[in-house]
Design a protein around this motif. Structure first.
Motif, PDB file in Angstrom:
ATOM      1  N   ILE A  29       0.835  -1.206   0.000  1.00  0.00           N
ATOM      2  CA  ILE A  29       0.000   0.000   0.000  1.00  0.00           C
ATOM      3  C   ILE A  29       0.867   1.251   0.000  1.00  0.00           C
ATOM      4  CG2 ILE A  29      -1.724   1.320   1.299  1.00  0.00           C
ATOM      5  CD1 ILE A  29      -2.717  -1.400   2.409  1.00  0.00           C
ATOM      6  N   MET A  30       1.873   1.264   0.846  1.00  0.00           N
ATOM      7  CA  MET A  30       2.771   2.415   0.923  1.00  0.00           C
ATOM      8  C   MET A  30       3.484   2.645  -0.407  1.00  0.00           C
ATOM      9  SD  MET A  30       4.011   4.880   2.766  1.00  0.00           S
ATOM     10  CE  MET A  30       3.949   4.541   4.541  1.00  0.00           C
ATOM     11  N   LEU A  99      -5.028 -13.355   8.383  1.00  0.00           N
ATOM     12  CA  LEU A  99      -6.204 -12.482   8.273  1.00  0.00           C
ATOM     13  C   LEU A  99      -6.065 -11.277   9.211  1.00  0.00           C
ATOM     14  CD1 LEU A  99      -9.032 -15.159   8.044  1.00  0.00           C
ATOM     15  CD2 LEU A  99      -8.123 -13.727   6.202  1.00  0.00           C
ATOM     16  N   VAL A 100      -5.556 -11.522  10.406  1.00  0.00           N
ATOM     17  CA  VAL A 100      -5.322 -10.423  11.341  1.00  0.00           C
ATOM     18  C   VAL A 100      -4.304  -9.446  10.759  1.00  0.00           C
ATOM     19  CG1 VAL A 100      -4.365  -9.806  13.602  1.00  0.00           C
ATOM     20  CG2 VAL A 100      -5.974 -11.722  13.395  1.00  0.00           C
ATOM     21  N   GLY A 101      -3.291  -9.973  10.101  1.00  0.00           N
ATOM     22  CA  GLY A 101      -2.284  -9.117   9.485  1.00  0.00           C
ATOM     23  C   GLY A 101      -2.862  -8.239   8.389  1.00  0.00           C
ATOM     24  N   LEU A 107      -6.220  -1.185   8.537  1.00  0.00           N
ATOM     25  CA  LEU A 107      -6.546  -0.182   9.548  1.00  0.00           C
ATOM     26  C   LEU A 107      -5.472   0.897   9.631  1.00  0.00           C
ATOM     27  CD1 LEU A 107      -8.003  -2.406  12.429  1.00  0.00           C
ATOM     28  CD2 LEU A 107      -9.254  -0.971  10.804  1.00  0.00           C
ATOM     29  N   MET A 108      -4.208   0.507   9.427  1.00  0.00           N
ATOM     30  CA  MET A 108      -3.124   1.492   9.478  1.00  0.00           C
ATOM     31  C   MET A 108      -3.235   2.508   8.351  1.00  0.00           C
ATOM     32  SD  MET A 108       0.341  -0.466  10.735  1.00  0.00           S
ATOM     33  CE  MET A 108       0.367  -1.712   9.439  1.00  0.00           C
ATOM     34  N   PHE A 109      -3.840   2.109   7.236  1.00  0.00           N
ATOM     35  CA  PHE A 109      -3.961   3.012   6.092  1.00  0.00           C
ATOM     36  C   PHE A 109      -5.408   3.471   5.868  1.00  0.00           C
ATOM     37  CE2 PHE A 109       0.070   0.912   5.365  1.00  0.00           C
ATOM     38  CZ  PHE A 109       0.867   1.937   4.869  1.00  0.00           C
TER      39      PHE A 109
END
Length: 225
Positions: A29-30, A99-101, A107-109
Motif C-alpha cells: 500500500i505504501m 487475516l489479522v495481518g 486499519l493502518m492506512f
C-alpha cells in the motif's frame, strides 16, 4: 534446548504470520501510494518482506520453528518432526494470523478492514512460478538447517527477496499468506477465485522440494579427501 508448550507455539505462529502479512500488504500500500512506477513499487514491497522474515524467524524460531506457512508445516509433518494434530493447529493459527495481518495493514492506512481482491493472478505460468517459489523455499530451509542453521533467517529472507523478482507470480510461496492477500484489494492482492491454483502449486512445489532435498542431503557415507 528450550521447549515451549503448544499454546505459546501457536501464538508465535499466529503472531509471526500476522506481522508477515501486515508487512507484505502494508508495504505494498505504501509503495503504491508513493510511486506510480511498478518496478519501484515492487522493490518497495520486496525489501520490507525479506527484512521482516529475518527478524521474525530469528525471534520466533526458537519458540515454534517459525513456519508461518502451511506448506512448510506440511513438510515438517511429512518428515515426522511435527505430529499431524500439531500441524493442523499450526495451519489454523497461520491462517488466522494472516487475516489479522491483513486487517491490521488496512486499519493502518484507513482502508476497510477486509476487501476482496480484484487482482487477477492465474494461468499456467503463474502456477508454475508458485511451484518453483515453494520448491526453492523448502530447499533453502532444509539445506540451511542441515548445513548452517544459524543462517536460516537470512537465507529465507534473501531467497524471498530474489524470488519476488525471478518468478512471474512474485513468489507468494505460502498458502496462509495467499489466503490473507485475497482479502486486500491493493498492490499485493489476489482474487479469491485464483487461490486454488496458487495453493495447489505451492503445496506441490513444497512436496517436490522435500523429495529432492531428502535425496540430495542424504550422504551415502563419510568421505574424507
Amino acid at each position: 534446548m528450550l521447549v515451549f508448550d503448544l499454546p505459546r507455539r501457536l501464538v508465535a505462529e499466529g503472531l509471526g504470520t500476522a506481522l508477515l502479512v501486515a508487512t507484505v500488504v502494508g508495504s505494498g500500500i505504501m509503495a503504491e501510494t508513493l510511486t506510480k512506477d511498478a518496478a519501484l513499487a515492487l522493490l518497495g514491497n520486496t525489501l520490507p518482506t525479506g527484512a521482516i522474515l529475518v527478524v521474525l524467524i530469528t525471534i520466533l524460531g526458537p519458540i515454534s520453528g517459525a513456519h508461518f506457512n502451511p506448506a512448510v508445516t506440511l513438510i515438517f509433518a511429512l518428515k515426522r518432526e511435527l505430529s499431524v494434530g500439531t500441524g493442523l493447529v499450526y495451519v489454523l493459527a497461520q491462517i488466522a494470523g494472516g487475516l489479522v495481518g491483513a486487517i491490521t495493514a488496512h486499519l493502518m492506512f484507513a482502508l476497510p478492514m477486509l476487501d476482496a481482491s480484484l487482482k487477477i493472478r492465474t494461468g499456467g505460468a503463474q502456477w508454475f512460478s508458485e511451484g518453483i517459489a515453494a520448491f526453492g523455499l523448502v530447499a533453502t530451509i532444509l539445506a540451511g538447517i542441515r548445513f548452517q542453521k544459524e543462517a536460516v533467517p537470512w537465507l529465507v529472507g534473501l531467497y524471498i527477496i530474489a524470488a519476488y523478482w525471478f518468478t512471474a507470480s512474485t513468489s507468494f510461496a505460502n498458502p496462509a499468506v495467499a489466503i490473507a492477500r485475497s482479502f486486500t484489494n491493493t498492490f499485493s492482492g489476489i482474487r479469491p477465485h485464483d487461490l486454488p491454483g496458487f495453493i495447489t502449486a505451492e503445496v506441490c512445489g513444497a512436496m517436490v522440494g522435500l523429495a529432492v532435498m531428502s535425496w540430495l542431503l542424504r550422504p551415502e557415507h563419510d568421505v574424507r579427501f
